[in-house]
Scaffold this motif. Structure first.
Motif, mmCIF file in Angstrom:
data_model
loop_
_atom_site.group_PDB
_atom_site.id
_atom_site.type_symbol
_atom_site.label_atom_id
_atom_site.label_comp_id
_atom_site.label_asym_id
_atom_site.label_seq_id
_atom_site.Cartn_x
_atom_site.Cartn_y
_atom_site.Cartn_z
ATOM 1 N N THR A 28 0.849 -1.194 0.000
ATOM 2 C CA THR A 28 0.000 0.000 0.000
ATOM 3 C C THR A 28 0.881 1.238 0.000
ATOM 4 N N PHE A 29 1.251 1.656 -1.185
ATOM 5 C CA PHE A 29 2.209 2.746 -1.345
ATOM 6 C C PHE A 29 1.746 4.009 -0.616
ATOM 7 N N GLY A 30 0.491 4.360 -0.780
ATOM 8 C CA GLY A 30 -0.013 5.611 -0.227
ATOM 9 C C GLY A 30 -0.009 5.677 1.284
ATOM 10 N N ALA A 31 0.234 4.560 1.946
ATOM 11 C CA ALA A 31 0.254 4.520 3.405
ATOM 12 C C ALA A 31 1.664 4.269 3.952
ATOM 13 N N SER A 52 6.977 11.168 3.994
ATOM 14 C CA SER A 52 5.859 10.491 4.649
ATOM 15 C C SER A 52 4.722 10.282 3.653
ATOM 16 N N PRO A 53 3.737 9.475 4.015
ATOM 17 C CA PRO A 53 2.589 9.281 3.115
ATOM 18 C C PRO A 53 1.896 10.594 2.753
ATOM 19 N N SER A 54 1.909 11.548 3.657
ATOM 20 C CA SER A 54 1.223 12.824 3.399
ATOM 21 C C SER A 54 2.133 13.861 2.770
ATOM 22 N N GLY A 55 3.421 13.522 2.591
ATOM 23 C CA GLY A 55 4.315 14.439 1.893
ATOM 24 C C GLY A 55 5.304 15.197 2.744
ATOM 25 N N ASN A 56 5.376 14.926 4.024
ATOM 26 C CA ASN A 56 6.414 15.562 4.847
ATOM 27 C C ASN A 56 7.772 14.972 4.477
ATOM 28 N N THR A 57 8.755 15.829 4.397
ATOM 29 C CA THR A 57 10.056 15.387 3.886
ATOM 30 C C THR A 57 11.188 15.580 4.892
ATOM 31 N N PHE A 58 12.216 14.785 4.702
ATOM 32 C CA PHE A 58 13.453 14.889 5.481
ATOM 33 C C PHE A 58 14.608 14.716 4.501
ATOM 34 N N ALA A 96 13.612 2.920 -1.385
ATOM 35 C CA ALA A 96 13.365 1.896 -0.380
ATOM 36 C C ALA A 96 12.009 2.093 0.262
ATOM 37 N N LYS A 97 11.394 0.983 0.586
ATOM 38 C CA LYS A 97 10.113 1.003 1.289
ATOM 39 C C LYS A 97 10.362 1.241 2.772
ATOM 40 N N GLY A 98 9.638 2.169 3.327
ATOM 41 C CA GLY A 98 9.818 2.468 4.732
ATOM 42 C C GLY A 98 10.973 3.412 4.953
ATOM 43 N N THR A 99 11.540 3.372 6.146
ATOM 44 C CA THR A 99 12.647 4.271 6.481
ATOM 45 C C THR A 99 13.974 3.541 6.602
ATOM 46 N N GLY A 100 13.970 2.274 6.290
ATOM 47 C CA GLY A 100 15.205 1.510 6.355
ATOM 48 C C GLY A 100 15.790 1.256 4.984
ATOM 49 N N TYR A 101 16.695 0.294 4.942
ATOM 50 C CA TYR A 101 17.409 0.018 3.697
ATOM 51 C C TYR A 101 17.068 -1.363 3.108
#
Length: 114
Positions: A28-31, A52-58, A96-101
């Motif tokens: 579920t890409f959008g989540a 993030s799913p809503s577009g917040n960036t780092f 990458a999916k999520g915040t890991g590698y």
């Protein structure tokens, strides 16, 4: 099955721009948080940016102000705009999916020439 496929890499002169794309499927890409990571020649993986799913960036400090991450949840697509590139941006770039590698695609090579 998670599938991530990057595209858009290539040769670019220092100071130039490039857009990388990542096509995602199997989840579920959008989540889901998504991350761009890179591996310079002879070095380890490093986080470039995430969104993030809503577009917040780092952004990592090395790319802040030059790169921009975005996403299109309707198309399950992730993007990375590389601007004002430097030779030290030369690397294999992965989404990458999520915040890991761990769950990442095969990568796309970006080579910045002087």
């Amino acid at each position: 099955e998670v599938r991530l496929v990057e595209s858009g890499g290539g040769l670019v002169q220092a100071g130039g721009s490039l857009r990388l794309s990542c096509a995602a499927s199997g989840f579920t890409f959008g989540a889901t948080y998504m991350t761009w990571i890179r591996q310079p020649p002879g070095k380890g993986l490093e986080k470039v940016a995430n969104i993030s799913p809503s577009g917040n960036t780092f952004y990592g400090e090395d790319v802040k102000g030059r790169f921009a991450v975005s996403r299109d949840n309707t198309k399950s697509m992730l993007y990375l705009d590389l601007n004002s590139v430097k030779t030290e941006d030369t690397a294999m770039y992965y989404c990458a999916k999520g915040t890991g590698y761990t769950d990442r695609g095969p990568g796309t090579q970006v080579t910045v020439t002087p």
